[in-house]
Design a protein around this motif. Structure first.
Motif: not given
Length: 92
Positions: A44-63
């Motif tokens: 939502i910010d005016a920045e570009e965000v790229s993330v290095l993801v790998s197996p074992g990296l926790p990811m949580i989606f929240r609504e």
């Protein structure tokens, strides 16, 4: 209105209201299953965000459902980013 966030590692990303959430989840899942890689995260910010993801990296989606008073601002992109410190303790 719903506010979507994704926690990757220890960083919380607030997603735009028009994000294609299933497509983002599929992209992250596919990247992890391939052994890792860079994934662009909509912001939502005016920045570009790229993330290095790998197996074992926790990811949580929240609504989260926003109260009516906050929804008007969210429609116009006036939602403040949520950071780890804001939710630390919610996972205890």
């Amino acid at each position: 209105m719903k506010l979507h966030t994704v926690v990757i590692g220890t960083h919380v990303f607030t997603l735009p209201s028009d994000v294609d959430l299933p497509a983002l989840q599929d992209s992250l899942t596919d990247t992890v299953l391939r052994g890792g890689g860079i994934v662009r995260i909509p912001s939502i910010d005016a920045e570009e965000v790229s993330v290095l993801v790998s197996p074992g990296l926790p990811m949580i989606f929240r609504e989260r459902l926003l109260p009516e008073a906050d929804s008007d601002g969210a429609e116009n992109g006036n939602v403040h980013a949520i950071y780890w410190d804001d939710i630390d303790g919610e996972f205890s």
